[in-house]
Design a protein around this motif. Structure first.
Motif, PDB file in Angstrom:
ATOM      1  N   ASN A  86      12.534 -12.596 -20.485  1.00  0.00           N
ATOM      2  CA  ASN A  86      13.256 -13.474 -19.570  1.00  0.00           C
ATOM      3  C   ASN A  86      13.951 -14.577 -20.386  1.00  0.00           C
ATOM      4  O   ASN A  86      13.761 -14.692 -21.601  1.00  0.00           O
ATOM      5  N   GLU A  87      14.752 -15.381 -19.722  1.00  0.00           N
ATOM      6  CA  GLU A  87      15.557 -16.375 -20.439  1.00  0.00           C
ATOM      7  C   GLU A  87      14.681 -17.372 -21.196  1.00  0.00           C
ATOM      8  O   GLU A  87      14.987 -17.760 -22.333  1.00  0.00           O
ATOM      9  N   ALA A  88      13.574 -17.772 -20.596  1.00  0.00           N
ATOM     10  CA  ALA A  88      12.718 -18.774 -21.228  1.00  0.00           C
ATOM     11  C   ALA A  88      12.095 -18.241 -22.512  1.00  0.00           C
ATOM     12  O   ALA A  88      12.083 -18.921 -23.545  1.00  0.00           O
ATOM     13  N   LEU A  89      11.573 -17.005 -22.481  1.00  0.00           N
ATOM     14  CA  LEU A  89      10.888 -16.457 -23.646  1.00  0.00           C
ATOM     15  C   LEU A  89      11.839 -15.855 -24.666  1.00  0.00           C
ATOM     16  O   LEU A  89      11.433 -15.570 -25.799  1.00  0.00           O
ATOM     17  N   SER A  90      13.100 -15.650 -24.284  1.00  0.00           N
ATOM     18  CA  SER A  90      14.067 -15.087 -25.239  1.00  0.00           C
ATOM     19  C   SER A  90      14.301 -16.015 -26.420  1.00  0.00           C
ATOM     20  O   SER A  90      14.818 -15.585 -27.458  1.00  0.00           O
ATOM     21  N   LEU A  91      13.934 -17.285 -26.285  1.00  0.00           N
ATOM     22  CA  LEU A  91      14.025 -18.204 -27.420  1.00  0.00           C
ATOM     23  C   LEU A  91      13.030 -17.825 -28.516  1.00  0.00           C
ATOM     24  O   LEU A  91      13.191 -18.221 -29.674  1.00  0.00           O
ATOM     25  N   ILE A  92      12.008 -17.070 -28.135  1.00  0.00           N
ATOM     26  CA  ILE A  92      10.975 -16.675 -29.090  1.00  0.00           C
ATOM     27  C   ILE A  92      11.154 -15.232 -29.530  1.00  0.00           C
ATOM     28  O   ILE A  92      11.091 -14.910 -30.711  1.00  0.00           O
ATOM     29  N   HIS A  93      11.372 -14.333 -28.573  1.00  0.00           N
ATOM     30  CA  HIS A  93      11.490 -12.910 -28.880  1.00  0.00           C
ATOM     31  C   HIS A  93      12.321 -12.242 -27.789  1.00  0.00           C
ATOM     32  O   HIS A  93      12.382 -12.739 -26.662  1.00  0.00           O
ATOM     33  N   HIS A  94      12.941 -11.126 -28.123  1.00  0.00           N
ATOM     34  CA  HIS A  94      13.823 -10.468 -27.152  1.00  0.00           C
ATOM     35  C   HIS A  94      13.115  -9.443 -26.268  1.00  0.00           C
ATOM     36  O   HIS A  94      13.742  -8.823 -25.405  1.00  0.00           O
ATOM     37  N   ARG A  95      11.796  -9.236 -26.466  1.00  0.00           N
ATOM     38  CA  ARG A  95      11.026  -8.337 -25.618  1.00  0.00           C
ATOM     39  C   ARG A  95       9.800  -9.075 -25.103  1.00  0.00           C
ATOM     40  O   ARG A  95       9.345 -10.069 -25.690  1.00  0.00           O
ATOM     41  N   MET A  96       9.237  -8.572 -24.006  1.00  0.00           N
ATOM     42  CA  MET A  96       8.006  -9.120 -23.452  1.00  0.00           C
ATOM     43  C   MET A  96       7.276  -8.006 -22.706  1.00  0.00           C
ATOM     44  O   MET A  96       7.889  -6.988 -22.335  1.00  0.00           O
ATOM     45  N   PRO A  97       5.965  -8.155 -22.484  1.00  0.00           N
ATOM     46  CA  PRO A  97       5.256  -7.138 -21.703  1.00  0.00           C
ATOM     47  C   PRO A  97       5.680  -7.150 -20.243  1.00  0.00           C
ATOM     48  O   PRO A  97       6.082  -8.189 -19.706  1.00  0.00           O
ATOM     49  N   VAL A  98       5.602  -5.996 -19.605  1.00  0.00           N
ATOM     50  CA  VAL A  98       5.829  -5.900 -18.164  1.00  0.00           C
ATOM     51  C   VAL A  98       4.655  -6.560 -17.458  1.00  0.00           C
ATOM     52  O   VAL A  98       3.491  -6.213 -17.706  1.00  0.00           O
ATOM     53  N   VAL A  99       4.943  -7.515 -16.584  1.00  0.00           N
ATOM     54  CA  VAL A  99       3.907  -8.200 -15.814  1.00  0.00           C
ATOM     55  C   VAL A  99       4.001  -7.735 -14.363  1.00  0.00           C
ATOM     56  O   VAL A  99       5.054  -7.870 -13.731  1.00  0.00           O
ATOM     57  N   VAL A 100       2.926  -7.169 -13.856  1.00  0.00           N
ATOM     58  CA  VAL A 100       2.887  -6.681 -12.475  1.00  0.00           C
ATOM     59  C   VAL A 100       2.283  -7.780 -11.602  1.00  0.00           C
ATOM     60  O   VAL A 100       1.183  -8.277 -11.882  1.00  0.00           O
ATOM     61  N   VAL A 101       2.983  -8.169 -10.565  1.00  0.00           N
ATOM     62  CA  VAL A 101       2.491  -9.228  -9.684  1.00  0.00           C
ATOM     63  C   VAL A 101       1.506  -8.626  -8.677  1.00  0.00           C
ATOM     64  O   VAL A 101       1.553  -7.425  -8.383  1.00  0.00           O
ATOM     65  N   PRO A 102       0.570  -9.442  -8.146  1.00  0.00           N
ATOM     66  CA  PRO A 102      -0.481  -8.909  -7.275  1.00  0.00           C
ATOM     67  C   PRO A 102       0.020  -8.082  -6.098  1.00  0.00           C
ATOM     68  O   PRO A 102      -0.603  -7.062  -5.751  1.00  0.00           O
ATOM     69  N   GLU A 103       1.128  -8.476  -5.493  1.00  0.00           N
ATOM     70  CA  GLU A 103       1.613  -7.718  -4.334  1.00  0.00           C
ATOM     71  C   GLU A 103       2.119  -6.327  -4.712  1.00  0.00           C
ATOM     72  O   GLU A 103       2.346  -5.487  -3.827  1.00  0.00           O
ATOM     73  N   ASP A 104       2.270  -6.069  -6.009  1.00  0.00           N
ATOM     74  CA  ASP A 104       2.724  -4.749  -6.452  1.00  0.00           C
ATOM     75  C   ASP A 104       1.619  -3.922  -7.097  1.00  0.00           C
ATOM     76  O   ASP A 104       1.868  -2.792  -7.537  1.00  0.00           O
ATOM     77  N   TYR A 105       0.401  -4.443  -7.166  1.00  0.00           N
ATOM     78  CA  TYR A 105      -0.683  -3.694  -7.808  1.00  0.00           C
ATOM     79  C   TYR A 105      -0.874  -2.324  -7.165  1.00  0.00           C
ATOM     80  O   TYR A 105      -0.965  -1.306  -7.866  1.00  0.00           O
ATOM     81  N   ALA A 106      -0.971  -2.304  -5.845  1.00  0.00           N
ATOM     82  CA  ALA A 106      -1.265  -1.049  -5.148  1.00  0.00           C
ATOM     83  C   ALA A 106      -0.144  -0.034  -5.359  1.00  0.00           C
ATOM     84  O   ALA A 106      -0.402   1.140  -5.653  1.00  0.00           O
ATOM     85  N   ARG A 107       1.081  -0.477  -5.215  1.00  0.00           N
ATOM     86  CA  ARG A 107       2.214   0.450  -5.380  1.00  0.00           C
ATOM     87  C   ARG A 107       2.294   0.959  -6.816  1.00  0.00           C
ATOM     88  O   ARG A 107       2.571   2.137  -7.047  1.00  0.00           O
ATOM     89  N   TRP A 108       2.045   0.089  -7.783  1.00  0.00           N
ATOM     90  CA  TRP A 108       2.123   0.488  -9.186  1.00  0.00           C
ATOM     91  C   TRP A 108       1.112   1.596  -9.503  1.00  0.00           C
ATOM     92  O   TRP A 108       1.441   2.583 -10.176  1.00  0.00           O
ATOM     93  N   MET A 109      -0.119   1.456  -9.014  1.00  0.00           N
ATOM     94  CA  MET A 109      -1.161   2.422  -9.353  1.00  0.00           C
ATOM     95  C   MET A 109      -1.209   3.628  -8.428  1.00  0.00           C
ATOM     96  O   MET A 109      -1.950   4.585  -8.706  1.00  0.00           O
ATOM     97  N   ASP A 110      -0.439   3.611  -7.346  1.00  0.00           N
ATOM     98  CA  ASP A 110      -0.442   4.721  -6.402  1.00  0.00           C
ATOM     99  C   ASP A 110       0.549   5.791  -6.860  1.00  0.00           C
ATOM    100  O   ASP A 110       1.689   5.864  -6.389  1.00  0.00           O
ATOM    101  N   CYS A 111       0.084   6.624  -7.768  1.00  0.00           N
ATOM    102  CA  CYS A 111       0.965   7.655  -8.335  1.00  0.00           C
ATOM    103  C   CYS A 111       1.137   8.857  -7.413  1.00  0.00           C
ATOM    104  O   CYS A 111       2.013   9.691  -7.631  1.00  0.00           O
ATOM    105  N   LYS A 112       0.303   8.941  -6.371  1.00  0.00           N
ATOM    106  CA  LYS A 112       0.440  10.048  -5.423  1.00  0.00           C
ATOM    107  C   LYS A 112       1.623   9.854  -4.484  1.00  0.00           C
ATOM    108  O   LYS A 112       2.244  10.831  -4.052  1.00  0.00           O
ATOM    109  N   HIS A 113       1.935   8.616  -4.168  1.00  0.00           N
ATOM    110  CA  HIS A 113       2.959   8.353  -3.165  1.00  0.00           C
ATOM    111  C   HIS A 113       4.222   7.696  -3.717  1.00  0.00           C
ATOM    112  O   HIS A 113       5.224   7.605  -3.006  1.00  0.00           O
ATOM    113  N   TYR A 114       4.169   7.212  -4.972  1.00  0.00           N
ATOM    114  CA  TYR A 114       5.334   6.517  -5.523  1.00  0.00           C
ATOM    115  C   TYR A 114       5.741   7.138  -6.861  1.00  0.00           C
ATOM    116  O   TYR A 114       4.968   7.131  -7.822  1.00  0.00           O
TER     117      TYR A 114
END
Length: 262
Positions: free
Chosen positions: A162-190
């Motif tokens: 993101n813009e704030a961390l780009s001052l340090i490095h041009h990549r960052m880990p993917v951060v999954v927000v709590p409201e997306d936990y279920a959808r992220w791990m539901d590989c049967k339906h998504y």
């Protein structure tokens, strides 16, 4: 990129944040490095009884360093600790895991190194501005040997900073927000294309970056001292590291700033 991270929150805090059953207590870890055991959270293999309050997610320990299932000898190549999210669906090494084995890696924060043209890279401890547990998006794979041996492995997905961390490095880990936990791990339906929106840079105000000493550069330094703040100059122009070779263990264009310190 994410070449080191920390998990110093308690088991109770991790369970509450991710809605998962964590089977064992674990000590605070301040300097987690590739090839070490890491905690992942995934859907529980146990069927939850109707009306039960038991979590339907569970924690497991795996080796940090994704090993594709088709590799004959996992020791013959560097394990992949970072996986570039933008191309994961296209690569034979990752597309099956992206479709069937999406998991979360709980963390208290991560480390990144900033280069400013000198030989020295300044490490930063990057943590949630308001504390708590975050969850990285990750992929899991179980490598099976001809002798029946198995190794559970995982790699952390990365995206553009993101813009704030780009001052340090041009990549960052993917951060999954709590409201997306279920959808992220539901590989049967998504399908992977239906969770692509999750693999985006985190909001600019999520993290704060704290310069720390080079104690964190050594894997053997595992005490809280690695997170003590030092003074650093963020006004100097950062330089982008050279593209990593295959042996770095990073499936992205983030260079090997951390690995050169291991």
């Amino acid at each position: 990129m994410c070449g080191r991270f920390s998990l110093k929150n308690s088991r109770d805090e991790v369970e509450a944040a991710l809605g998962a059953l964590i089977p064992d207590d674990f000590p605070p870890r301040y300097n987690i490095a590739p090839t070490q055991p890491i905690l992942i959270v995934m859907p529980s293999e146990t069927v939850r009884p109707v009306g039960s309050n038991r979590p339907d997610r569970a924690g497991h320990l795996v080796r940090w360093g994704f090993v594709p299932s088709w590799v004959k000898d996992p020791n013959a190549r560097a394990p992949i600790f970072n996986i570039r999210s933008e191309t994961a669906a296209e690569k034979n090494s990752f597309k099956a895991a992206l479709s069937h084995r999406r998991v979360l890696v709980p963390a208290s924060g991560f480390y990144e190194w900033r280069r400013n043209g000198s030989n020295r890279a300044q490490p930063y401890w990057i943590r949630p501005r308001h504390g708590g547990v975050i969850a990285f998006g990750a992929l899991m794979e179980t490598w099976s040997g001809a002798d029946g041996s198995q190794i559970d492995t995982a790699g952390i997905l990365t995206t553009g900073a993101n813009e704030a961390l780009s001052l340090i490095h041009h990549r960052m880990p993917v951060v999954v927000v709590p409201e997306d936990y279920a959808r992220w791990m539901d590989c049967k339906h998504y399908l992977p294309r239906e969770v692509a929106d999750i693999m985006q840079p985190a909001p600019d105000d999520l993290f704060e970056a704290i310069p720390v000493s080079d104690l964190v550069n050594k894997v053997s330094n595992t005490s809280p001292d690695v997170q003590l703040p030092v003074s650093a100059d963020l006004t100097a122009t950062a330089t982008r590291p050279k593209k990593a070779g295959k042996k770095t263990g990073a499936d992205d264009d983030s260079g090997n700033g951390q690995l050169s310190m291991f």
